[in-house]
Enzyme design. Sequence first.
Site, PDB file in Angstrom:
ATOM      1  CE  LYS A 200      -5.338  -7.578  -1.007  1.00 27.90           C
ATOM      2  NZ  LYS A 200      -4.522  -7.581   0.215  1.00 27.90           N
ATOM      3  CB  SER A 405      -1.625  -6.762   2.121  1.00 27.52           C
ATOM      4  OG  SER A 405      -2.050  -7.159   0.848  1.00 27.52           O
TER       5      SER A 405
END
Length: 617
Positions: A200, A405
């Site tokens: 991430k 996402s």
Amino acid sequence: MIGRFFYRIWKTVDVAGRLLIGLIAITILVFMVRGCVSGPDLPKVSDGSALILNPAGTLVEQTTYMDPIEEVIADAQGTKSPETSMYDLLDAIEYAKNDDSISVLVLQTNNLTGAYGGISKFQDLREAIEDFKTTGKKVIAIGDWYSQGQYYLASSADEIYMNPQGSMMFEGMARTGTYFKSALDKLGVNVHVFRVGTFKSAVEPFIRDDMSEAAKEANIEWLGDLWQSMKQDIAASRDMTTADMDNFIENYLEILKANDGNGAKAAVESGFIDKLISRAEFRDLMINQVGLNDKQDSYKAIGFKDYLKARRPLIDMPSSKDKVAVIIAKGEIVDGSRKEGTIGGDSTARLIRKARLDNSVKAIVMRVDSPGGSAFASEVIRSELVQAQKEGKIVVTSMAGMAASGGYWISATSDEIWAHPTTITGSIGIFGMVPTFEEPLNKIGIHRDGVGTTKWARSFDVMSGISDDLKEVIQTNIEKGYDDFLSLVAEGRDMTKAEVDAIAQGRVWSGEDAHRLGLVDKLGDLDDAIDSAAKLANISDYEVRFVEREISPTEQMIREIMQNTEAQASMQSASNLSAKTNPMIHALGQQLKEVYTLINNYNDPNHAYLHCMCEVK
């Protein structure tokens, strides 16, 4: 006497002003009545015309909303960032395919700067152009020079021409970020980051001065998939191999020197350009093919915007047929309501609800083109889709350039997920980020202090920092958000949480890899997704209806005026074959705008974000 003198002057000015305003109002009313009585003055499509496809700015699924007055000012100042709707181009090509008035398609790419979200939009256009060519009509590309993206589109043409003073070069694909850690440290800004996921990397610009090895590993893999796909398409169109392309790219300097530094000649010698031709020569070539226009100053042609006015139905008449509703979700996902170009959680949910409450709508196709954003807003959208499913409607997601996402969050529990092989998706992870400014303020003598009834009352203040207890609370919420993400993906994809976690951790995948891993059901475009949604809903005789925000009559009138002006400017640009935007200034301005927009859109009520930061540059 002096007072009476100025009073008379004022009365004269006042009466004159009122008279002028009245005349203007009457004039506008007369034109409106004339328009209603006589109908719109549609552009003429001369027999045998060339259709000029000359997209300007960025190719998008949905053009970004801009207040009409602000748009006029921005256009006059040269600060407007142009966009071209991919669906306008696709519709124009489709109409022209079976239109006897159109004899040839001219691709003019000088003003095209790129495509939002990746290369899938170029691929959709290339497929439409290939379909157009099945009628036997020719496609010709012309440009002063070709960037990589411009050439990718142009390579689908039968013939590719370039100005003798032009050039073309392939640079490959890159994912480059701007990193602020040292600057923030010097300013004394504390960026409190909370995240889950090895890959991430969305927060890295604020906590590092370079890209992490994990981010590099993930990025180069999906970039490689996109680059290979582009090379294969170009090679197939130009009757060469990807090895030929690799040779041209890797040895470009030597090839350039062998052609005396003439990039245009090198492109012809290597088989990428068919012929070097000046603007005047190109006009003569086209005059020989399609004839002179009415003004006798160029070839017979019509721009795609005017062509759509002439061929698109003026009124979208309602019908009793079953419908597949298409809702476009393009841009950053933010909390609240937003207009086109940004995905508002509430406003997008309203569009879904509109389709959900329409009994004639049997299936909903979400066309997602988003890198993500607010976790809360993403769930507002997804929960509305779940409600539609509970009420018996089929929900299918069609991923465009990006659906990562938060873009993947809203897609995860659809009945079926479609993606392009080059879609950027995945990035199943979550982060939170809160900047505080206590250090720079303290240095200049500004301090904050006070009291509270509990330890939470003063646990966060942007001017004095975050308490350790609140940091732990936020991190706990972020970890819960990641667990929720794993759970809903596991439910929607019929996988275990452990299986999802193994391919999650915030990692970005290409659509091709996502399909292999089970994150995507099928590979295909929007039309494929619509057909599949209809089959799942057991309907055969249906119509496709795009569900959009309703605009006011005033906004519509101003927009039409703007579109008329843009169409004229577009044709003038096509005639001149010149771009008016300095590429370096445009690129710098876009980077600064993106940073500002990103920070401005961080409005999640829980400071939790699902964002991939994975746009291709």
